[in-house]
Design a protein around this motif. Structure first.
Motif, short mmCIF file in Angstrom:
data_model
loop_
_atom_site.label_atom_id
_atom_site.label_comp_id
_atom_site.label_asym_id
_atom_site.label_seq_id
_atom_site.Cartn_x
_atom_site.Cartn_y
_atom_site.Cartn_z
N ASN A 154 0.82 -1.21 0.00
CA ASN A 154 0.00 0.00 0.00
C ASN A 154 0.86 1.26 0.00
N ALA A 155 1.95 1.22 0.73
CA ALA A 155 2.82 2.39 0.84
C ALA A 155 3.51 2.73 -0.47
N ALA A 156 3.78 1.70 -1.30
CA ALA A 156 4.64 1.89 -2.45
C ALA A 156 3.92 1.98 -3.79
N VAL A 157 2.69 1.49 -3.86
CA VAL A 157 1.99 1.42 -5.15
C VAL A 157 0.88 2.48 -5.18
N PRO A 158 0.92 3.42 -6.11
CA PRO A 158 -0.07 4.50 -6.13
C PRO A 158 -1.51 4.03 -6.25
N GLY A 159 -1.74 2.92 -6.97
CA GLY A 159 -3.10 2.45 -7.19
C GLY A 159 -3.73 1.74 -6.02
N CYS A 160 -2.99 1.55 -4.94
CA CYS A 160 -3.55 0.91 -3.74
C CYS A 160 -4.32 1.95 -2.93
N CYS A 161 -5.45 1.53 -2.34
CA CYS A 161 -6.28 2.54 -1.68
C CYS A 161 -6.76 2.18 -0.29
N TYR A 162 -6.61 0.94 0.16
CA TYR A 162 -7.19 0.57 1.46
C TYR A 162 -6.50 -0.69 1.98
N GLN A 163 -6.33 -0.73 3.30
CA GLN A 163 -5.77 -1.89 3.97
C GLN A 163 -6.79 -2.44 4.96
N GLU A 164 -7.12 -3.71 4.83
CA GLU A 164 -7.99 -4.36 5.81
C GLU A 164 -7.22 -4.59 7.11
N SER A 165 -7.89 -4.43 8.23
CA SER A 165 -7.31 -4.76 9.53
C SER A 165 -8.41 -5.33 10.41
N VAL A 166 -8.03 -6.08 11.42
CA VAL A 166 -8.98 -6.69 12.35
C VAL A 166 -8.55 -6.28 13.75
N ARG A 167 -9.20 -5.27 14.30
CA ARG A 167 -8.76 -4.77 15.60
C ARG A 167 -8.86 -5.85 16.68
N ALA A 168 -9.82 -6.78 16.52
CA ALA A 168 -9.98 -7.85 17.50
C ALA A 168 -8.76 -8.77 17.53
N HIS A 169 -8.08 -8.95 16.40
CA HIS A 169 -6.86 -9.75 16.36
C HIS A 169 -5.66 -8.93 16.86
N ILE A 170 -5.54 -7.72 16.37
CA ILE A 170 -4.39 -6.89 16.72
C ILE A 170 -4.30 -6.69 18.23
N ARG A 171 -5.44 -6.49 18.87
CA ARG A 171 -5.44 -6.15 20.29
C ARG A 171 -5.58 -7.36 21.21
N SER A 172 -5.69 -8.55 20.64
CA SER A 172 -5.83 -9.73 21.50
C SER A 172 -4.58 -10.61 21.45
N PHE A 173 -4.32 -11.30 20.35
CA PHE A 173 -3.24 -12.29 20.37
C PHE A 173 -2.03 -11.94 19.52
N TYR A 174 -2.07 -10.87 18.72
CA TYR A 174 -0.90 -10.54 17.89
C TYR A 174 0.34 -10.32 18.74
N LYS A 175 0.19 -9.77 19.92
CA LYS A 175 1.34 -9.49 20.78
C LYS A 175 2.08 -10.77 21.18
N GLU A 176 1.40 -11.91 21.10
CA GLU A 176 2.03 -13.18 21.43
C GLU A 176 2.84 -13.74 20.26
N LEU A 177 2.75 -13.09 19.11
CA LEU A 177 3.46 -13.54 17.92
C LEU A 177 4.57 -12.60 17.47
N ILE A 178 4.36 -11.29 17.59
CA ILE A 178 5.30 -10.31 17.03
C ILE A 178 5.79 -9.33 18.09
N ASP A 179 6.93 -8.69 17.79
CA ASP A 179 7.58 -7.82 18.77
C ASP A 179 7.13 -6.37 18.71
N GLU A 180 6.31 -6.01 17.71
CA GLU A 180 5.82 -4.63 17.62
C GLU A 180 4.48 -4.61 16.90
N LEU A 181 3.47 -4.06 17.57
CA LEU A 181 2.15 -4.00 16.97
C LEU A 181 2.05 -2.80 16.03
#
Length: 413
Positions: free
Chosen positions: A349-376
């Motif tokens: 999304n950051a690099a391609v001009p024709g990209c317009c939207y990123q899907e995200s799931v706040r329920a995942h980001i704020r629940s278990f992602y921290k158990e997998l990655i070092d920076e949310l």
């Protein structure tokens, strides 16, 4: 000259070890991957669905080429695997395995160059990426005992924080107002799944139709046009039911209808778009560039949606996005799986001009992602900040790759 070299005479970073694991205690269908190098740099990748099958392809096939090879020959490795897997069918597990490896190799290249991946793709065309929230819940895609879930059969959740899929049917206005307060500009819902489970998708009753759209009517009445609404049908319906759904949704004015139909007949999808006169998104269910080219050639979609850990990694996702831009069709990034899928989408999304939207799931980001990655990821006012660290800008925790963990495999020199 030899095509698709697996190493080059001046290769300074070579692959020494490949690890995969299925963290089924956190997400049963997730396959995580690390590629180690003799420079001490580790690349991270992932894909989703069939974790045992994709891991088998990585270790039993792909490792023979990768181990000892030039870690920075990203395109050479991609093309070799794509062409060889193409001899017996490129879709499914093969493309997901390529995707996971491709992410890890781009991660290595970025770390070697000390740059985020989007800079290696031509540099940023925007300083933030707009995101919308997919209304899942902390257990969406996760089942007791680590069992993998069937697409489109995720549970609706229960009362409580971040249970957006439950709240949609029990307090839709409260959900919408909460998302607006957090700065979200859009929400995606899959409110027709239960109807499809009852009918098989061949038809949809007026009773089921009215039950599904009632929350959306309440949201529109309460918040007006402050939120875009996207509809995901999970590929359940045939054409007559899809047209009935589209007509009922006209008053809602969704930004797009996504996967209302199955993606197995693009001519029917184009007919659906023409008859419904509604904006159509297609689709993370498509797995490589020739599929998307057919969508574009048949005028079957208004938006192209790509999952970078299903459709061939960052390499192929960028090519698909540029292809769509040539047809003046915008590209969006799918994510409802693991954290590296989200990060890969942010880079594209950051690099391609024709990209317009990123899907995200706040329920995942704020629940278990921290158990997998070092920076949310940092999401503020409906946008996610660009990663600043080299490579993907995030690392999987070392403890995730404990050799005692479910599905752990390692191949090394």
């Amino acid at each position: 000259m030899l095509p698709y070299l697996n190493t080059s005479p001046d290769a300074s970073v070579k692959i020494t070890k490949i690890e995969t694991v299925n963290p089924n205690d956190l997400m049963g269908s997730l396959m995580l991957l690390r590629i180690h190098t003799d420079a001490g740099i580790i690349g991270h990748g992932e894909t989703y669905y069939g974790p045992g099958a994709t891991a088998a392809l990585v270790h039993d096939w792909m490792s023979e080429r990768l181990l000892g090879a030039d870690a920075m020959s990203v395109e050479s490795h991609w093309r070799f695997f794509y062409e060889r897997f193409g001899n017996f069918g490129i879709g499914g597990a093969e493309m997901r395995a390529i995707s996971a490896v491709d992410l890890a190799l781009w991660d290595i290249l970025g770390q070697v160059c000390n740059q985020p991946i989007y800079r290696l793709l031509g540099g940023p065309v925007r300083d933030q990426v707009p995101v919308y929230n997919s209304c899942g819940n902390p257990n969406y895609g996760r089942r007791p005992g680590g069992k993998p879930g069937w697409p489109g059969y995720g549970n609706l959740g229960e009362p409580g924080p971040l249970n957006d899929s439950y709240q949609l049917f029990h307090d839709p206005v409260g959900l919408a107002q909460e998302l607006i307060e957090e700065g979200h500009s859009g929400m995606k819902v899959w409110c027709f799944d239960q109807a499809a489970h009852r009918s098989g998708g061949m038809r949809i009753s007026l009773e089921d139709l009215n039950h599904a759209i009632k929350p959306l009517q309440k949201i529109r009445e309460a918040v007006g046009d402050k939120l875009e609404i996207m509809i995901d049908g999970h590929g359940f319906f045939m054409l007559p039911a899809a047209l009935r759904i589209a007509e009922a949704l006209r008053e809602i004015q969704p930004l797009w209808l996504e996967d209302i139909l199955k993606m197995d007949n693009l001519e029917t999808l184009a007919d659906f778009r023409k008859q419904s006169r509604m904006p159509i998104s297609a689709s993370e269910m498509l797995l490589h560039r020739p599929h998307y080219q057919r969508v574009l050639e048949t005028n079957a979609a208004d938006f192209v949606m790509v999952d970078p850990t299903w459709a061939g990694g960052i390499s192929e996702t960028v090519r698909i996005a540029h292809l769509a831009q040539g047809y003046n069709i915008p590209t969006t990034m799918h994510d409802c799986t693991g954290p590296l899928t989200l990060y890969a989408g942010i880079h594209v999304n950051a690099a391609v001009p024709g990209c317009c939207y990123q899907e995200s799931v706040r329920a995942h980001i704020r629940s278990f992602y921290k158990e997998l990655i070092d920076e949310l990821p940092v999401i503020e006012n409906g946008h996610v900040n660009l990663p600043t660290r080299p490579g993907l800008g995030v690392k999987l925790h070392d403890e995730v790759f404990n050799s005692d963990r479910h599905g752990y495999r390692v191949s090394q020199l």
